[in-house]
Design a protein around this motif. Sequence first.
Motif, PDB file in Angstrom:
ATOM      1  N   ARG A 104      -9.551  -5.379  -2.948  1.00 29.92           N
ATOM      2  CA  ARG A 104      -8.349  -5.297  -3.783  1.00 29.92           C
ATOM      3  C   ARG A 104      -7.527  -6.584  -3.694  1.00 29.92           C
ATOM      4  NH1 ARG A 104      -4.543  -2.140  -2.243  1.00 29.92           N
ATOM      5  NH2 ARG A 104      -5.194  -2.289  -0.059  1.00 29.92           N
ATOM      6  N   TYR A 135       6.598  -8.561 -14.700  1.00 30.39           N
ATOM      7  CA  TYR A 135       6.466  -7.328 -13.919  1.00 30.39           C
ATOM      8  C   TYR A 135       7.735  -6.837 -13.231  1.00 30.39           C
ATOM      9  CZ  TYR A 135       1.462  -7.728 -14.642  1.00 30.39           C
ATOM     10  OH  TYR A 135       0.223  -7.795 -15.228  1.00 30.39           O
ATOM     11  N   ARG A 151       1.007  -6.904 -20.430  1.00 28.96           N
ATOM     12  CA  ARG A 151       0.803  -5.919 -19.358  1.00 28.96           C
ATOM     13  C   ARG A 151      -0.421  -5.042 -19.600  1.00 28.96           C
ATOM     14  NH1 ARG A 151       6.242  -2.861 -17.277  1.00 28.96           N
ATOM     15  NH2 ARG A 151       7.090  -4.507 -15.945  1.00 28.96           N
ATOM     16  N   SER A 156      -4.631  -3.406 -13.630  1.00 25.46           N
ATOM     17  CA  SER A 156      -4.808  -3.161 -12.197  1.00 25.46           C
ATOM     18  C   SER A 156      -3.855  -3.964 -11.319  1.00 25.46           C
ATOM     19  CB  SER A 156      -6.254  -3.460 -11.793  1.00 25.46           C
ATOM     20  OG  SER A 156      -6.571  -4.809 -12.030  1.00 25.46           O
ATOM     21  N   ASP A 158      -1.106  -4.785  -9.035  1.00 24.05           N
ATOM     22  CA  ASP A 158      -0.302  -3.927  -8.171  1.00 24.05           C
ATOM     23  C   ASP A 158       0.742  -4.720  -7.401  1.00 24.05           C
ATOM     24  OD1 ASP A 158       0.222  -1.275  -7.091  1.00 24.05           O
ATOM     25  OD2 ASP A 158      -0.563  -2.055  -5.203  1.00 24.05           O
ATOM     26  N   GLY A 159       0.424  -5.966  -7.059  1.00 20.39           N
ATOM     27  CA  GLY A 159       1.366  -6.783  -6.314  1.00 20.39           C
ATOM     28  C   GLY A 159       0.928  -8.231  -6.279  1.00 20.39           C
ATOM     29  N   THR A 171      -2.765  -8.369  -5.293  1.00 17.78           N
ATOM     30  CA  THR A 171      -3.336  -7.101  -4.835  1.00 17.78           C
ATOM     31  C   THR A 171      -3.484  -6.208  -6.054  1.00 17.78           C
ATOM     32  OG1 THR A 171      -2.254  -7.298  -2.689  1.00 17.78           O
ATOM     33  CG2 THR A 171      -3.104  -5.133  -3.302  1.00 17.78           C
ATOM     34  N   THR A 172      -4.686  -5.698  -6.245  1.00 17.07           N
ATOM     35  CA  THR A 172      -4.916  -4.774  -7.364  1.00 17.07           C
ATOM     36  C   THR A 172      -4.780  -3.335  -6.875  1.00 17.07           C
ATOM     37  OG1 THR A 172      -7.306  -4.824  -6.989  1.00 17.07           O
ATOM     38  CG2 THR A 172      -6.410  -6.401  -8.563  1.00 17.07           C
ATOM     39  N   SER A 173      -4.523  -2.432  -7.800  1.00 23.18           N
ATOM     40  CA  SER A 173      -4.312  -1.038  -7.431  1.00 23.18           C
ATOM     41  C   SER A 173      -5.581  -0.394  -6.889  1.00 23.18           C
ATOM     42  CB  SER A 173      -3.811  -0.252  -8.644  1.00 23.18           C
ATOM     43  OG  SER A 173      -4.700  -0.397  -9.730  1.00 23.18           O
ATOM     44  N   GLU A 174      -6.712  -0.946  -7.262  1.00 13.82           N
ATOM     45  CA  GLU A 174      -8.017  -0.510  -6.771  1.00 13.82           C
ATOM     46  C   GLU A 174      -8.976  -1.670  -6.961  1.00 13.82           C
ATOM     47  OE1 GLU A 174      -9.532   2.642  -9.252  1.00 13.82           O
ATOM     48  OE2 GLU A 174      -8.251   1.990 -10.892  1.00 13.82           O
ATOM     49  N   ASP A 176     -11.331  -4.173  -8.502  1.00 13.78           N
ATOM     50  CA  ASP A 176     -11.486  -4.440  -9.926  1.00 13.78           C
ATOM     51  C   ASP A 176     -12.276  -5.734 -10.110  1.00 13.78           C
ATOM     52  OD1 ASP A 176     -11.330  -4.800 -12.632  1.00 13.78           O
ATOM     53  OD2 ASP A 176      -9.175  -4.487 -12.779  1.00 13.78           O
ATOM     54  N   ASN A 464       0.214   2.827 -21.853  1.00 22.06           N
ATOM     55  CA  ASN A 464      -0.450   2.049 -20.800  1.00 22.06           C
ATOM     56  C   ASN A 464      -1.476   1.059 -21.338  1.00 22.06           C
ATOM     57  OD1 ASN A 464       0.981   3.525 -18.877  1.00 22.06           O
ATOM     58  ND2 ASN A 464      -0.576   5.124 -18.818  1.00 22.06           N
TER      59      ASN A 464
END
Length: 545
Positions: A104, A135, A151, A156, A158-159, A171-174, A176, A464
């Motif tokens: 991630r 963001y 967006r 994905s 996340d940060g 950092t991705t949410s999962e 990717d 989304n």
Amino acid sequence: MVYKKMVAALRHLRQTKRIALVSVGVAFFATPAMSEDQVLRIAMTASDIPLTTGQPDSGFEGYRFLGYTIYDALINWDMSSAEDVSGLTPGLAESWEVDAEDSRIWTFTLREGVAFHDGSEWNADAAIWNLDKIYDEDAEQFDARQAGNVRGRIPSMDGYEKVDDYTIQFTTSEPDAWFPYQLSFLLFSSPAQWEALGGDWDAFASAPSGTGPFKLTRLVPRERAVLEPNLEYWDEERVPRLTRLELIPMPESSSRTSALLSDQVDWIESPAPDAIPRMQSQGIEITSNPYPHTWPYQFSMQEGSPWRDINVRKAANLAVDREGLEAMLGGLMVPAVGIVTPDHPWYGEPTFETRYDPEEAIRLLAESGFSPENPVEIKVLISTSGSGQMQPLAMNEYIQQNLAEVGIALDFEVLDWESLFPNWRRGADDASSRGAHATNITFAWLDPFSAFYRFMHSSMAPPNGFNWGYMDDPEYDRLLDEARVTFDQTEQDAILAEFHARMVDDAAWLWVAHDVGPRAMQPRVKGFVQAKNWFQDLTPVYIEE
């Protein structure tokens, strides 16, 4: 190299303003027989100038002309070849890698020695500032319009954080595997210029500052944008040869054609097919090259939509005479039988053959109680023009006739491109969709996310992503989720092939055409290499005497 010497001479000339050097510049121009006045005028299909603040609107035409000209991404597209499908290449990041222990986490090493057009420095602080503008809704530079334009292309995220002056970490949410492709759409504006203009994005739009090969020097809404070369561009191989680039919105193909024939412009996007013989007879050059593009109808799967009936979906795909449509367009399309072409590793082995078979279409519709005398009625959102839309009015009228012959009555809700495109993320149930059962928006399949995930995964329903029709198929979600976390390319391709074959068997959309990106230009326009991409590199182009 002659051209590098010419660029160096021009840089020195602008810095010193010494007239004695003009003869040196002319001498270098003489080698390729270039005109002294290097002005290129392009008629776009857009009806207005795309947003110039950093994240363009107007689809990929916005990115083509007011995105990748003025700005760079961390990862750019390599548009140097007409033979190979474009791949990724380092941009404002020199390198990137995924963490071996936690997939991630991605670490990007930024390019040093790069300056924005206003002279301020590109570094990790500038990168984080730009990420906050997209963001961080509490940041003073947050811009809802830019955020809305990008967006949905990077779901994905996340940060992000600064590691040091030239290193940032995402950092991705999962996990990717497609994350680098997504970052190619995130462009970077100058924090210093925004602050100098009083923190006003509207003011910034008229005097933007990026790191790209061109600078915007004049903006007249709905009339033209004027760009000039960034002679200090960090990639010396891509310093523009033009002295001025004029971008003119001209949504009607007949107007673009007339402007080219009367020498009001040098280059037009998407020429009218019936005018091509006349243009060629006058020495105008037509360029084209197939690229990852699909012209479809995206179906609404909401309650009450006729497309929920697979017989109707299959019948529509069997009713379109794609070869006839190709002939109508003067050969400037490739018939589509899925999102991707049959020679692509993602195509798979579907059992349903997308073809022209009106008798089978009539049979399928009869099973559902419809016929030419008792047609199923369907409303479709279409545009008058737009990025990648080809010849939307003529094409839709042709399809309307095809479908009427088998028992599908199409009613069109005609919008301008600037109204149709934002509706994509609002969804079929939004008031702006006007009760439509399908939307006709073309798109690129440059990577698995842009080809499949953003349309077909249930999590991408508005707002989304671009799942306009609210597709919700657990098997689609399972296959896409599996492909997204598969970093081995061969294994990932196999999963995507299974997914795509299922889509074709379901007749999930109406597949119509793949564009070949036709353009018409005056014979004096030289140096253009038409990449197999939605985006094109204008830096090698020059005007010959």
